[in-house]
Design a protein around this motif. Sequence first.
Motif, mmCIF file in Angstrom:
data_model
loop_
_atom_site.group_PDB
_atom_site.id
_atom_site.type_symbol
_atom_site.label_atom_id
_atom_site.label_comp_id
_atom_site.label_asym_id
_atom_site.label_seq_id
_atom_site.Cartn_x
_atom_site.Cartn_y
_atom_site.Cartn_z
ATOM 1 N N CYS A 193 -23.008 7.079 -40.926
ATOM 2 C CA CYS A 193 -22.942 8.082 -41.988
ATOM 3 C C CYS A 193 -23.274 9.455 -41.416
ATOM 4 O O CYS A 193 -24.245 9.613 -40.665
ATOM 5 C CB CYS A 193 -23.919 7.719 -43.106
ATOM 6 S SG CYS A 193 -24.002 8.937 -44.427
ATOM 7 N N HIS B 262 -24.456 11.914 -42.845
ATOM 8 C CA HIS B 262 -25.615 12.585 -43.425
ATOM 9 C C HIS B 262 -26.811 12.460 -42.489
ATOM 10 O O HIS B 262 -27.146 13.397 -41.776
ATOM 11 C CB HIS B 262 -25.929 12.007 -44.821
ATOM 12 C CG HIS B 262 -27.164 12.579 -45.421
ATOM 13 N ND1 HIS B 262 -28.120 11.804 -46.027
ATOM 14 C CD2 HIS B 262 -27.623 13.861 -45.488
ATOM 15 C CE1 HIS B 262 -29.105 12.588 -46.448
ATOM 16 N NE2 HIS B 262 -28.827 13.828 -46.138
ATOM 17 N N LEU B 263 -27.414 11.274 -42.430
ATOM 18 C CA LEU B 263 -28.586 11.108 -41.563
ATOM 19 C C LEU B 263 -28.474 9.887 -40.660
ATOM 20 O O LEU B 263 -29.477 9.438 -40.103
ATOM 21 C CB LEU B 263 -29.873 11.017 -42.411
ATOM 22 C CG LEU B 263 -30.290 12.302 -43.137
ATOM 23 C CD1 LEU B 263 -31.544 12.066 -43.973
ATOM 24 C CD2 LEU B 263 -30.518 13.451 -42.158
ATOM 25 N N CYS C 286 -27.331 6.499 -41.200
ATOM 26 C CA CYS C 286 -27.317 5.082 -41.583
ATOM 27 C C CYS C 286 -25.901 4.519 -41.400
ATOM 28 O O CYS C 286 -24.941 5.264 -41.213
ATOM 29 C CB CYS C 286 -27.759 4.918 -43.040
ATOM 30 S SG CYS C 286 -29.498 5.341 -43.296
ATOM 31 N N CYS D 209 -22.779 4.408 -48.405
ATOM 32 C CA CYS D 209 -23.997 4.467 -47.602
ATOM 33 C C CYS D 209 -25.178 4.122 -48.493
ATOM 34 O O CYS D 209 -25.409 4.774 -49.522
ATOM 35 C CB CYS D 209 -24.192 5.848 -46.987
ATOM 36 S SG CYS D 209 -25.695 5.906 -45.975
ATOM 37 N N HIS E 172 -28.660 7.105 -49.040
ATOM 38 C CA HIS E 172 -28.781 8.178 -50.039
ATOM 39 C C HIS E 172 -27.549 8.298 -50.912
ATOM 40 O O HIS E 172 -27.437 9.253 -51.686
ATOM 41 C CB HIS E 172 -29.081 9.509 -49.349
ATOM 42 C CG HIS E 172 -30.176 9.405 -48.328
ATOM 43 N ND1 HIS E 172 -29.937 9.444 -46.974
ATOM 44 C CD2 HIS E 172 -31.509 9.183 -48.477
ATOM 45 C CE1 HIS E 172 -31.079 9.287 -46.316
ATOM 46 N NE2 HIS E 172 -32.039 9.119 -47.202
ATOM 47 N N SER F 87 -24.092 8.477 -50.115
ATOM 48 C CA SER F 87 -22.808 9.087 -49.742
ATOM 49 C C SER F 87 -21.707 8.050 -49.815
ATOM 50 O O SER F 87 -21.942 6.843 -49.672
ATOM 51 C CB SER F 87 -22.876 9.665 -48.321
ATOM 52 O OG SER F 87 -23.720 10.782 -48.284
#
Length: 510
Positions: A462, A464-465, A467, A480, A483, A485
Amino acid sequence: MSGLTPPDLGSPDAPFAPLPDPRPPLAGPRSAEVVVVGGGIVGATTALQLAERGFEVVLLEAHRIAGGTSGRSTGKVTSQHGPIYSQLDQRHGRDTAHFYASRNEAAVHTIAGLVDRYDIDCSLEPVATHLHALTSRGAAQLEREATVARSLGLPASLTDDAPVPDAVTAALRFDDQRQLDPRAYVAGLAAAAEGHGAVVHERTPVRKLRPRRGGVNVHTDAGVVAAGHVVLAMLTPWPDLVGAFARAHPSRAVCVAAELSGAVPTDPSLGVDGPSRSTRRYVTDAGTELLILLTSGWRPGANDERDTLRELADEATHRWGATRITHHWGAMDQVSADLLPMVGGAPGTSHILLATGFSKWGLTGGTVAADLLAARIAGDRVRTPFDAARLPDLRGLAKMTAAGARVGYELVRDRIPRPGVRGGVDQVVGTPGEGRVIATATGPVAVCTDADGVTCALSATCTHLGCTVRWNAAAGAWDCACHGSRFAPDGQVLAGPATTPLSPRDLPGR
Ligand code: FES
């Protein structure tokens, strides 16, 4: 791409009104007193409230107004948010429980008033909402809830009857509530805001925010909007200024709509024990009565939604007498660790405000949030236990710790190569609707085949961060779990907080 579900599960969308024609994307740089990011219930209501007060408002929506979670809710407009008041009273005290109750009860009537004032065609109808119990333990829970709810001034009464086909042990009824078509309502709010001078742009994702003296620069692909204030009204607001990623977790749920052999009960209900199901009636423009049957939620990717939809369809058929499943759909929400939404800003960032964590009760909760946000921007001082910068209670902290451990697991899952990589890919290639994550020596690869038979291989990390995403076959998308996404089969961002697509990779083992 919609998911590949059997035709007997009906159309892969909610039965609500179609979205209106899209507004044009932002075409170039500009300025505004307030930029609202996100066109769901919070964004549209905030934009309307501020435009009514005379603010110059620009609303930027990455996809379509009412096209996300708000437009996929069941449309219940009620202060009855499950058996929450006894929990709020116990965990946060009487004042907080009263604030939650009075604000959400007021929001029911605010929404009815807005529908009336702006003549929003959204099938609003008065109902009595119910919680029902099937066991003696559930009945005792409802008795406690009734006592607290009544003491908070809510229109609550215990009864032994509920609009469900089961023999209930008790039910808790809230009078003078509403239900509506949430998609038509949110679209109507946006149109009403435009009527007060707000400017709405769809298909305009925000790429980054940069604070500047006296405001914030909102960066988009078409240029910068120089804003005095920014309201982050996305489901999962970013940047995460208040630790919301740790204080709320994403939760998926799915619905079916069905025609019944008999009449559909007018009033909605929600079970507090047994399989937790939420129900309501929806009447289409053609006058067809549908039963909407909704599950409780789970972490994205925690189960195969096709199986859950099948269970719902069987339940609609055998418990409710459904003759035809007409629609199925799903939605993501953000569930707060301490039961309270997060509304406001972070210390030192007075020009950026946000709202999230409505725990599946966003129609009234989002209306309350919009009221608080608009008041704050207008300079009104409102003390609120929903303050986004508050510290969670001990139970909330424990949930945050568990959620953090879960994120840690999602970060390492599928990163260890396993035998059978080739076989995993072979089961996906050429099978429309199939997808899976393949662990390889260079990291996890997300492989899926879309409805047209096109196979894509992407990084499964992902953006974002970091995962690992999971395939959601019912929705035809990569979810995901960390969070919330969501990405299309070709990697494009369908829902944030991620803002960057999944990058292409070679097909493993080929
Ligand atoms: Fe945050 Fe994926 S890591 S949404």
